[in-house]
Design a protein around this motif. Sequence first.
Motif, PDB file in Angstrom:
ATOM      1  N   ARG A   1      -9.626   1.547  51.805  1.00 42.63           N
ATOM      2  CA  ARG A   1      -8.454   1.948  52.583  1.00 42.63           C
ATOM      3  C   ARG A   1      -7.559   2.898  51.801  1.00 42.63           C
ATOM      4  O   ARG A   1      -6.417   3.139  52.183  1.00 42.63           O
TER       5      ARG A   1
ATOM      6  N   ARG B   1       7.680   2.635  54.988  1.00 38.93           N
ATOM      7  CA  ARG B   1       6.667   3.672  54.800  1.00 38.93           C
ATOM      8  C   ARG B   1       7.318   5.044  54.667  1.00 38.93           C
ATOM      9  O   ARG B   1       7.008   5.808  53.757  1.00 38.93           O
TER      10      ARG B   1
ATOM     11  N   GLY C   1       2.123  -4.431  59.867  1.00 36.36           N
ATOM     12  CA  GLY C   1       1.962  -3.195  59.114  1.00 36.36           C
ATOM     13  C   GLY C   1       2.034  -1.970  59.984  1.00 36.36           C
ATOM     14  O   GLY C   1       2.044  -2.045  61.215  1.00 36.36           O
ATOM     15  N   THR C   2       2.064  -0.813  59.321  1.00 44.76           N
ATOM     16  CA  THR C   2       2.141   0.458  60.032  1.00 44.76           C
ATOM     17  C   THR C   2       0.777   0.949  60.479  1.00 44.76           C
ATOM     18  O   THR C   2       0.690   1.856  61.295  1.00 44.76           O
ATOM     19  N   VAL C   3      -0.284   0.361  59.950  1.00 46.32           N
ATOM     20  CA  VAL C   3      -1.641   0.737  60.328  1.00 46.32           C
ATOM     21  C   VAL C   3      -2.289  -0.478  60.987  1.00 46.32           C
ATOM     22  O   VAL C   3      -2.282  -1.569  60.423  1.00 46.32           O
TER      23      VAL C   3
ATOM     24  N   ASP D   1      -4.934  -2.622  61.327  1.00 49.05           N
ATOM     25  CA  ASP D   1      -6.105  -2.867  60.489  1.00 49.05           C
ATOM     26  C   ASP D   1      -6.438  -4.352  60.534  1.00 49.05           C
ATOM     27  O   ASP D   1      -6.094  -5.106  59.628  1.00 49.05           O
TER      28      ASP D   1
ATOM     29  N   SER E   1       1.446   6.126  52.758  1.00 46.52           N
ATOM     30  CA  SER E   1       0.462   6.242  53.832  1.00 46.52           C
ATOM     31  C   SER E   1       0.485   5.012  54.730  1.00 46.52           C
ATOM     32  O   SER E   1       0.103   5.085  55.894  1.00 46.52           O
ATOM     33  N   ARG E   2       0.905   3.884  54.190  1.00 43.67           N
ATOM     34  CA  ARG E   2       1.006   2.654  54.967  1.00 43.67           C
ATOM     35  C   ARG E   2       2.003   1.724  54.302  1.00 43.67           C
ATOM     36  O   ARG E   2       2.330   1.868  53.132  1.00 43.67           O
TER      37      ARG E   2
ATOM     38  N   CYS F   1       3.291  -2.634  54.670  1.00 46.79           N
ATOM     39  CA  CYS F   1       3.166  -3.903  55.386  1.00 46.79           C
ATOM     40  C   CYS F   1       4.012  -4.962  54.701  1.00 46.79           C
ATOM     41  O   CYS F   1       4.355  -4.853  53.533  1.00 46.79           O
TER      42      CYS F   1
END
Length: 132
Positions: A115, A34, A56-58, A60, A40-41, A43
């Motif tokens: 998203r 990222r 992932g970085t978010v 979700d 922004s994200r 994965c």
Amino acid sequence: MADVTIETVSAVVGQIYEAAYDQERWTDVVVRLRDLFEASRSCIARLDQQAFSAVGTVDDPGLCSPEAAAAHMRDPISTVAAALPVGKIFDRTRITEDGAGFRRRELWQDWMRPRDMHHGLASNLLASNGSY
């Protein structure tokens, strides 16, 4: 603009190999990806007809749900993505044959657009037995 150099990409690739042997390192890998691409994200996911897993970085859970995986597997982009050569990086907009058609389909409307996943890179790290 992202400062992507051979050295920074090589460092991330090294982290990917390390994470393949130590599952605890996957979060560090996606954070580094990222940051590398100023995204922004990020994965890393494994998809096949029976299972889906991702880190992932978010956080979700919806995007990592069986419903989201099924939507991805039903979409024609799944066939294209599964056939991508291992190790090459592709701009997701280039692998959608019909950009306008993709934007009308469920995968975009229900999962990606909400998203703000308007742009993206894709790469197959491994493809085996219908899983990628």
